[in-house]
Design an enzyme around this catalytic site. Structure first.
Site, mmCIF file in Angstrom:
data_model
loop_
_atom_site.group_PDB
_atom_site.id
_atom_site.type_symbol
_atom_site.label_atom_id
_atom_site.label_comp_id
_atom_site.label_asym_id
_atom_site.label_seq_id
_atom_site.Cartn_x
_atom_site.Cartn_y
_atom_site.Cartn_z
ATOM 1 N N ASP A 1 0.843 -1.192 0.000
ATOM 2 C CA ASP A 1 0.000 0.000 0.000
ATOM 3 C C ASP A 1 0.877 1.240 0.000
ATOM 4 O O ASP A 1 2.011 1.227 0.490
ATOM 5 C CB ASP A 1 -0.905 0.026 1.234
ATOM 6 C CG ASP A 1 -2.023 -0.999 1.153
ATOM 7 O OD1 ASP A 1 -2.303 -1.483 0.046
ATOM 8 O OD2 ASP A 1 -2.604 -1.308 2.208
ATOM 9 N N ARG A 2 0.351 2.318 -0.507
ATOM 10 C CA ARG A 2 1.132 3.547 -0.640
ATOM 11 C C ARG A 2 1.721 4.010 0.690
ATOM 12 O O ARG A 2 2.869 4.442 0.764
ATOM 13 C CB ARG A 2 0.255 4.660 -1.231
ATOM 14 C CG ARG A 2 1.002 5.953 -1.489
ATOM 15 C CD ARG A 2 0.156 6.926 -2.266
ATOM 16 N NE ARG A 2 -0.955 7.439 -1.502
ATOM 17 C CZ ARG A 2 -0.892 8.512 -0.706
ATOM 18 N NH1 ARG A 2 0.248 9.143 -0.550
ATOM 19 N NH2 ARG A 2 -1.957 8.932 -0.060
#
Length: 513
Positions: free
Chosen positions: A225-226
Site C-alpha cells: 500500500d502507498r
C-alpha cells in the site's frame, strides 16, 4: 498490506523501434527507386473505415489502434518532468499530460457536451469549452471545434490535454537492498506508490528508479500500500518473475510485517481467520464479512510502552488491507491508520465487526471526516470523488475512466494474485484512461492564446486554465505520510530479504505530539 500485484514490465521498445526504422528505411528506398510505370491504370478509390463508402455527411472513424502491452516505461516517459525537494518532501513539477480513451458504449450517440456534463464533473463545462478553444480536446487526433457539433461513434478516440499536478511524497531515498541481475529488492519509503496510479506517476517507485538509477523493465512480484514501507521485490527477468510468482501462488513466500497499534495487545500468539470483503473500490475500503474471501493472519506482540504495542504480523494469505482489517476487528487498529482507525466506523471503530452503519454510510462518514481535516489526500480520492462514476469493467476488462480529470481516483485494490505486464499506456487499478502519454500539444506553443498564457517557472509550468494552479495547498506532514506498518522480511525456499526496524517500531520509541 502487501498485495500480489497486477503489474509487470517487458522491454520491447527498442526492438519495436528498430523494426519501425527498418520498415521506414525500406519504404523510403523503394519510393526513390520507383521509376517503373504502374501495372494497373486504375487507381484505388479512397473509402471510409473498413473499405466502406461514406454516406454524405458521414464522419470517418479510424479503426482502434493495437495496444502493445510489452512496451515498458523508458527514458522518454521519465523525462516528462522533474523533481525538486522542499521541506523533506519530494515534489514533481507540474506538467502537461495527454489522456486518451476510446468512446464507451454508453456514450455512443451523445454529444461531447452531454458526456462531459454527465460523467466528467471534475471540471466545469466552461473549462471544457475553454479547453476546446485552446485545441486541448481532440477527436481522432483532430481538434474539436465545438462540444455540441460532434455525435460520438464507436471507436472514436478522445484525447484531452490537462495540466497535471502530483501530490508530494516523503523525500527519503529508495534504498536498494539487492540487485543481482535477477532480482531487485528495495526498501520502499512510506507514501510512495509502487507504480503509476491515480494522481501519481513520477512520484512512484517505478518512475523514481527509472529517473534516478536508469532502471526499467522490472517485473513486480507483489505490492505494498502507498502508506506502507518496507521490502519490495522486483524480478529482473521474465524467468525469475514466473518463478517468484509461482511461490506466491503456492503460498511459499513467507511475509513478516511489524506495526504499532493502539492499546495493550495480548501476549502470546493470536490468530485471526475472519473473511475479508472489499466494499468500496474507490478507496479500497474493506471489512470483515462472511461473504468475503478466506484469510488468516498470525499476530504476536513484541513490545508495549504503556499506551501502544509493537506487533509482529504474519499474513498467510494476501487479501487487500488484510493486516489492517484484522487488527481493526481485534480492536487494536494501527495507531495512525487513516481508514481503519477512523471514528467513521462508529463508537467501537469496527471492533468485532460492530459498525451499525451501511457500507455507504461508513464511506460517506470517512470522507467527511477527512474533508473536515483537509486530509482527503490520505484516502487518495478527489474532492468530487463520491459523485464520480463507480468502477466498472467493459468488454475488454478495462476500467471506465474519469477522462482527463487531473484528480482521477486512486484505487489501491488488487484482486489478482498473478504477475502480469505493466503497460505504460494502461494505468492499473487506478481509474485512469487506458492510454496516456505526456504531450505538450503544438497548439499550446503555436496558438497565440496558449503561447501567452502557459508559463514556465522554476517549479514547473503554470497554466491559466488549471484550477490546481490557482490553489495553495498546505504540504502534508511526515506524520500524515507515514503509516506505522512496515514489510520487514520476505523469505523463500532459497532466499531471504529484510530491512532495518523502523524507528517507530523500537521499544523505546514514544510518539511526538
Amino acid at each position: 498490506m502487501a498485495q500480489t500485484g497486477a503489474v509487470e514490465e517487458g522491454n520491447l521498445a527498442e526492438v519495436i523501434a528498430t523494426k519501425e526504422n527498418k520498415a521506414s528505411e525500406t519504404g523510403g528506398k523503394r519510393k526513390h527507386e520507383g521509376d517503373e510505370p504502374e501495372r494497373s491504370g486504375r487507381a484505388k478509390k479512397k473509402r471510409g473505415g473498413g473499405g466502406k463508402k461514406l454516406r454524405p455527411g458521414e464522419r470517418y472513424v479510424p479503426p482502434p489502434q493495437k495496444r502493445n502491452p510489452g512496451v515498458s516505461f523508458n527514458k522518454e516517459h521519465f523525462d516528462e518532468t522533474s523533481y525538486y525537494f522542499e521541506g523533506g518532501l519530494r515534489k514533481v513539477r507540474p506538467y502537461f499530460f495527454d489522456f486518451k480513451g476510446y468512446c464507451k458504449g454508453r456514450w455512443i450517440g451523445k454529444t461531447l457536451l452531454e458526456v462531459f456534463k454527465s460523467e466528467f464533473r471534475a471540471e466545469s463545462i466552461d473549462y471544457y469549452q475553454s479547453a476546446v478553444k485552446e485545441g486541448r480536446i481532440r477527436l481522432n487526433e483532430a481538434p474539436v471545434e465545438d462540444l455540441t457539433s460532434v455525435t460520438l461513434r464507436n471507436n472514436d478516440l478522445m484525447r484531452n490535454t490537462v495540466h497535471r499536478h502530483e501530490p508530494p511524497v516523503v523525500g527519503t531515498p529508495i534504498e536498494v537492498l539487492v540487485d543481482d541481475g535477477e532480482v531487485l529488492v528495495v526498501d520502499k519509503p512510506a507514501s510512495i506508490p509502487v507504480h503509476p496510479c491515480g494522481r501519481f506517476r513520477h512520484n512512484t517507485v517505478i518512475f523514481i528508479l527509472g529517473k534516478e538509477r536508469g532502471i526499467s523493465g522490472l517485473h513486480t512480484i507483489h505490492r505494498l500500500d502507498r502508506l506502507t514501507s518496507g521490502v519490495l521485490l522486483f524480478a529482473r527477468t521474465l524467468e525469475m518473475s514466473k518463478k517468484l510468482d509461482q511461490l506466491v501462488r503456492d503460498r511459499k513466500l513467507e511475509k513478516e510485517y511489524v506495526c504499532r497499534v493502539d492499546g495493550e495487545f495480548p501476549e502470546g500468539e493470536l490468530v485471526c481467520e475472519e473473511p475479508i470483503l472489499v466494499v468500496s473500490f474507490k478507496v479500497g475500503l474493506c471489512r470483515v464479512d462472511p461473504k468475503g474471501k478466506e484469510c488468516r493472519t498470525v499476530f504476536q506482540r513484541l513490545s508495549y510502552n504503556g499506551s501502544t504495542s509493537v506487533v509482529r504480523c504474519l499474513p498467510l494469505t494476501g487479501r487487500t488491507h488484510q493486516i489492517r482489517v484484522h487488527l481493526q476487528y481485534l480492536g487494536f487498529p494501527i495507531l495512525n491508520d487513516p481508514i481503519y482507525r477512523s471514528s467513521a466506523w462508529g463508537p467501537h471503530r469496527g471492533k468485532g465487526g460492530l459498525v451499525g452503519k451501511s457500507d455507504e454510510e461508513v464511506l460517506k462518514a470517512l470522507v467527511e471526516e477527512h474533508r473536515s481535516k483537509e486530509s482527503l489526500h490520505l484516502l487518495d480520492i478527489p474532492e468530487d470523488g463520491l459523485c464520480g462514476a463507480s468502477k466498472k469493467s467493459n468488454a475488454q476488462g478495462q476500467q471506465d475512466i474519469k477522462f482527463g480529470s487531473s484528480n482521477s481516483l486512486l484505487n489501491e485494490v488488487s484482486q489478482d494474485t498473478s504477475s502480469t505486464e505493466i503497460d505504460p499506456t494502461a494505468n492499473l487499478n487506478s481509474g485512469l484512461p487506458t492510454e496516456s502519454q505526456c504531450v505538450v500539444p503544438t497548439e499550446l506553443h503555436q496558438n497565440q492564446k496558449g503561447a501567452t498564457k502557459s508559463q514556465h517557472t522554476s517549479q514547473g509550468t503554470r497554466d491559466h486554465l488549471c484550477s490546481e494552479c490557482k490553489l495553495v495547498r498546505p504540504d502534508p506532514t511526515e506524520k500524515e505520510l507515514v503509516m506505522y506498518l512496515h514489510a520487514l522480511r520476505y523469505k523463500g525456499p532459497d532466499f531471504e530479504y529484510s530491512t532495518r526496524l523502523p524507528d517507530w517500531a523500537k521499544e523505546d520509541w514514544s510518539e511526538v505530539e
